[in-house]
Motif scaffolding. Structure first.
Motif, PDB file in Angstrom:
ATOM      1  N   SER A 170       0.999  -1.177   0.362  1.00  0.00           N
ATOM      2  CA  SER A 170      -0.087   0.047   0.113  1.00  0.00           C
ATOM      3  C   SER A 170       0.815   1.083   0.182  1.00  0.00           C
ATOM      4  CB  SER A 170      -1.094  -0.160   0.948  1.00  0.00           C
ATOM      5  OG  SER A 170      -1.861  -1.021   1.005  1.00  0.00           O
ATOM      6  N   LYS A 171       1.946   1.382   0.850  1.00  0.00           N
ATOM      7  CA  LYS A 171       2.850   2.453   0.755  1.00  0.00           C
ATOM      8  C   LYS A 171       3.462   2.488  -0.266  1.00  0.00           C
ATOM      9  CE  LYS A 171       6.592   4.386   3.569  1.00  0.00           C
ATOM     10  NZ  LYS A 171       7.558   4.080   4.616  1.00  0.00           N
ATOM     11  N   SER A 172       3.971   1.473  -0.864  1.00  0.00           N
ATOM     12  CA  SER A 172       4.730   1.567  -2.207  1.00  0.00           C
ATOM     13  C   SER A 172       4.049   1.992  -3.458  1.00  0.00           C
ATOM     14  CB  SER A 172       5.601   0.158  -2.460  1.00  0.00           C
ATOM     15  OG  SER A 172       6.155   0.320  -3.693  1.00  0.00           O
ATOM     16  N   THR A 173       2.758   1.552  -3.407  1.00  0.00           N
ATOM     17  CA  THR A 173       1.969   1.907  -4.560  1.00  0.00           C
ATOM     18  C   THR A 173       1.123   3.173  -4.562  1.00  0.00           C
ATOM     19  OG1 THR A 173       0.082   0.532  -3.984  1.00  0.00           O
ATOM     20  CG2 THR A 173       1.737  -0.617  -5.309  1.00  0.00           C
ATOM     21  N   GLY A 174       0.820   3.531  -3.129  1.00  0.00           N
ATOM     22  CA  GLY A 174      -0.068   4.573  -3.217  1.00  0.00           C
ATOM     23  C   GLY A 174      -1.606   4.103  -2.964  1.00  0.00           C
ATOM     24  N   LYS A 175      -1.884   2.743  -3.244  1.00  0.00           N
ATOM     25  CA  LYS A 175      -3.147   2.383  -3.346  1.00  0.00           C
ATOM     26  C   LYS A 175      -3.568   1.609  -2.067  1.00  0.00           C
ATOM     27  CE  LYS A 175      -3.136   2.425  -8.380  1.00  0.00           C
ATOM     28  NZ  LYS A 175      -3.549   2.030  -9.638  1.00  0.00           N
ATOM     29  N   ASN A 176      -4.735   1.013  -1.898  1.00  0.00           N
ATOM     30  CA  ASN A 176      -4.985   0.490  -0.555  1.00  0.00           C
ATOM     31  C   ASN A 176      -5.078  -0.909  -0.938  1.00  0.00           C
ATOM     32  OD1 ASN A 176      -6.153  -0.048   1.953  1.00  0.00           O
ATOM     33  ND2 ASN A 176      -8.017  -0.035   1.156  1.00  0.00           N
ATOM     34  N   VAL A 177      -4.148  -1.704  -0.362  1.00  0.00           N
ATOM     35  CA  VAL A 177      -4.088  -3.047  -0.869  1.00  0.00           C
ATOM     36  C   VAL A 177      -4.291  -3.822   0.834  1.00  0.00           C
ATOM     37  CG1 VAL A 177      -2.307  -4.872  -1.064  1.00  0.00           C
ATOM     38  CG2 VAL A 177      -2.066  -2.754  -2.557  1.00  0.00           C
ATOM     39  N   VAL A 178      -5.168  -4.677   0.768  1.00  0.00           N
ATOM     40  CA  VAL A 178      -5.742  -5.459   1.845  1.00  0.00           C
ATOM     41  C   VAL A 178      -5.309  -7.034   1.636  1.00  0.00           C
ATOM     42  CG1 VAL A 178      -7.050  -3.647   2.527  1.00  0.00           C
ATOM     43  CG2 VAL A 178      -8.009  -5.461   1.220  1.00  0.00           C
ATOM     44  N   SER A 205      18.383  -5.786   3.374  1.00  0.00           N
ATOM     45  CA  SER A 205      17.541  -4.816   3.107  1.00  0.00           C
ATOM     46  C   SER A 205      16.017  -5.322   3.565  1.00  0.00           C
ATOM     47  CB  SER A 205      17.408  -4.799   1.503  1.00  0.00           C
ATOM     48  OG  SER A 205      18.274  -4.012   0.936  1.00  0.00           O
ATOM     49  N   THR A 206      15.135  -4.390   4.313  1.00  0.00           N
ATOM     50  CA  THR A 206      13.819  -4.880   4.503  1.00  0.00           C
ATOM     51  C   THR A 206      12.998  -4.790   3.305  1.00  0.00           C
ATOM     52  OG1 THR A 206      13.238  -2.578   5.069  1.00  0.00           O
ATOM     53  CG2 THR A 206      14.260  -3.842   6.890  1.00  0.00           C
ATOM     54  N   LEU A 207      12.122  -5.195   3.510  1.00  0.00           N
ATOM     55  CA  LEU A 207      10.836  -5.223   2.425  1.00  0.00           C
ATOM     56  C   LEU A 207      10.521  -3.847   2.125  1.00  0.00           C
ATOM     57  CD1 LEU A 207       8.934  -6.547   0.376  1.00  0.00           C
ATOM     58  CD2 LEU A 207       7.193  -6.787   2.370  1.00  0.00           C
ATOM     59  N   GLU A 208      10.591  -3.007   2.995  1.00  0.00           N
ATOM     60  CA  GLU A 208      10.209  -1.668   2.784  1.00  0.00           C
ATOM     61  C   GLU A 208      11.291  -1.010   1.829  1.00  0.00           C
ATOM     62  OE1 GLU A 208       7.879  -3.176   6.173  1.00  0.00           O
ATOM     63  OE2 GLU A 208       9.942  -3.170   5.767  1.00  0.00           O
ATOM     64  N   GLU A 209      12.487  -1.226   2.418  1.00  0.00           N
ATOM     65  CA  GLU A 209      13.573  -0.452   1.749  1.00  0.00           C
ATOM     66  C   GLU A 209      13.693  -1.149   0.220  1.00  0.00           C
ATOM     67  OE1 GLU A 209      16.480  -0.146   5.420  1.00  0.00           O
ATOM     68  OE2 GLU A 209      16.789  -1.872   4.441  1.00  0.00           O
ATOM     69  N   PHE A 210      13.306  -2.386   0.044  1.00  0.00           N
ATOM     70  CA  PHE A 210      13.473  -3.100  -1.280  1.00  0.00           C
ATOM     71  C   PHE A 210      12.503  -2.210  -2.197  1.00  0.00           C
ATOM     72  CE2 PHE A 210      11.563  -5.673  -4.365  1.00  0.00           C
ATOM     73  CZ  PHE A 210      12.770  -6.075  -5.245  1.00  0.00           C
ATOM     74  N   LEU A 211      11.126  -2.064  -1.585  1.00  0.00           N
ATOM     75  CA  LEU A 211      10.069  -1.360  -2.539  1.00  0.00           C
ATOM     76  C   LEU A 211      10.318   0.136  -2.664  1.00  0.00           C
ATOM     77  CD1 LEU A 211       6.986  -3.142  -0.947  1.00  0.00           C
ATOM     78  CD2 LEU A 211       7.919  -3.443  -3.007  1.00  0.00           C
ATOM     79  N   GLU A 212      11.202   0.697  -1.934  1.00  0.00           N
ATOM     80  CA  GLU A 212      11.483   1.985  -1.932  1.00  0.00           C
ATOM     81  C   GLU A 212      12.310   2.047  -3.280  1.00  0.00           C
ATOM     82  OE1 GLU A 212      13.107   4.254   1.331  1.00  0.00           O
ATOM     83  OE2 GLU A 212      11.624   3.422   2.525  1.00  0.00           O
ATOM     84  N   LYS A 213      13.381   1.127  -3.341  1.00  0.00           N
ATOM     85  CA  LYS A 213      14.197   1.167  -4.695  1.00  0.00           C
ATOM     86  C   LYS A 213      13.664   0.500  -5.747  1.00  0.00           C
ATOM     87  CE  LYS A 213      18.405   0.911  -1.730  1.00  0.00           C
ATOM     88  NZ  LYS A 213      19.551  -0.013  -1.719  1.00  0.00           N
ATOM     89  N   HIS A 214      12.599  -0.329  -5.621  1.00  0.00           N
ATOM     90  CA  HIS A 214      11.751  -1.007  -6.827  1.00  0.00           C
ATOM     91  C   HIS A 214      10.391  -0.970  -6.674  1.00  0.00           C
ATOM     92  CE1 HIS A 214      16.177  -2.804  -7.471  1.00  0.00           C
ATOM     93  NE2 HIS A 214      16.127  -3.130  -6.185  1.00  0.00           N
ATOM     94  N   PRO A 215       9.855   0.290  -6.541  1.00  0.00           N
ATOM     95  CA  PRO A 215       8.481   0.374  -6.354  1.00  0.00           C
ATOM     96  C   PRO A 215       7.639  -0.488  -7.372  1.00  0.00           C
ATOM     97  CG  PRO A 215       9.234   2.580  -6.954  1.00  0.00           C
ATOM     98  CD  PRO A 215      10.494   1.598  -7.307  1.00  0.00           C
ATOM     99  N   TYR A 216       6.753  -1.035  -6.612  1.00  0.00           N
ATOM    100  CA  TYR A 216       5.647  -2.158  -7.227  1.00  0.00           C
ATOM    101  C   TYR A 216       4.579  -1.180  -7.964  1.00  0.00           C
ATOM    102  CZ  TYR A 216       3.172  -6.529  -7.618  1.00  0.00           C
ATOM    103  OH  TYR A 216       2.520  -7.507  -8.027  1.00  0.00           O
ATOM    104  N   LYS A 217       4.298  -1.632  -9.048  1.00  0.00           N
ATOM    105  CA  LYS A 217       3.090  -0.989  -9.786  1.00  0.00           C
ATOM    106  C   LYS A 217       1.773  -1.639  -9.909  1.00  0.00           C
ATOM    107  CE  LYS A 217       6.319   2.265 -11.878  1.00  0.00           C
ATOM    108  NZ  LYS A 217       6.855   3.021 -10.575  1.00  0.00           N
ATOM    109  N   LEU A 218       0.568  -1.044  -9.424  1.00  0.00           N
ATOM    110  CA  LEU A 218      -0.422  -1.581  -9.612  1.00  0.00           C
ATOM    111  C   LEU A 218      -1.455  -0.910 -10.607  1.00  0.00           C
ATOM    112  CD1 LEU A 218      -1.527  -2.436  -5.911  1.00  0.00           C
ATOM    113  CD2 LEU A 218      -0.876  -3.931  -7.842  1.00  0.00           C
ATOM    114  N   GLU A 219      -1.917  -1.647 -11.545  1.00  0.00           N
ATOM    115  CA  GLU A 219      -2.784  -0.801 -12.600  1.00  0.00           C
ATOM    116  C   GLU A 219      -4.124  -1.132 -12.105  1.00  0.00           C
ATOM    117  OE1 GLU A 219      -1.544  -1.577 -16.396  1.00  0.00           O
ATOM    118  OE2 GLU A 219       0.459  -2.034 -15.843  1.00  0.00           O
TER     119      GLU A 219
END
Length: 109
Positions: A33-41, A95-109
């Motif tokens: 959710s933080k990486s994509t800016g979308k609500n992931v549950v 690297s934590t998951l959060e750090e990984f996602l900061e460097k490699h943002p996940y894209k949701l469409e």
């Protein structure tokens, strides 16, 4: 990897479970959710509902796979202890998951 190259005999025959730590599915959803800016549950569903959401050719495979992880952990019995041991063997900062996602943002469409 550096630890293994430094002392190969110490790790001979050992399995290294490469993870910083174990994350719950809710923690993974929050990080996405933080990486994509979308609500992931994370929503737990029945095996039947999960199977019905997948193409027929994949349904049994994924239901069995996630059932195994649910019962035995990602790396099998003792997953948490295996990951903790492996993380302690690493040299340098993991690297934590959060750090990984900061460097490699996940894209949701």
């Amino acid at each position: 990897m550096g630890a293994i190259l430094r002392e190969p005999g110490k790790y001979e025959g050992k399995t290294i479970c490469a993870a910083t730590r174990m994350y719950s599915l809710k923690e993974i959803a929050a990080a996405l959710s933080k990486s994509t800016g979308k609500n992931v549950v994370y929503k737990q569903v029945s095996n039947e509902e999960f199977a019905n959401s997948l193409p027929d050719v994949l349904a049994d495979l994924f239901v069995d796979y996630f059932g195994y992880i649910n019962d035995y952990g990602y790396y099998g019995p003792g997953t948490v202890e295996k990951v903790e041991w492996a993380a302690k063997q690493a040299r340098g900062k993991l690297s934590t998951l959060e750090e990984f996602l900061e460097k490699h943002p996940y894209k949701l469409e």
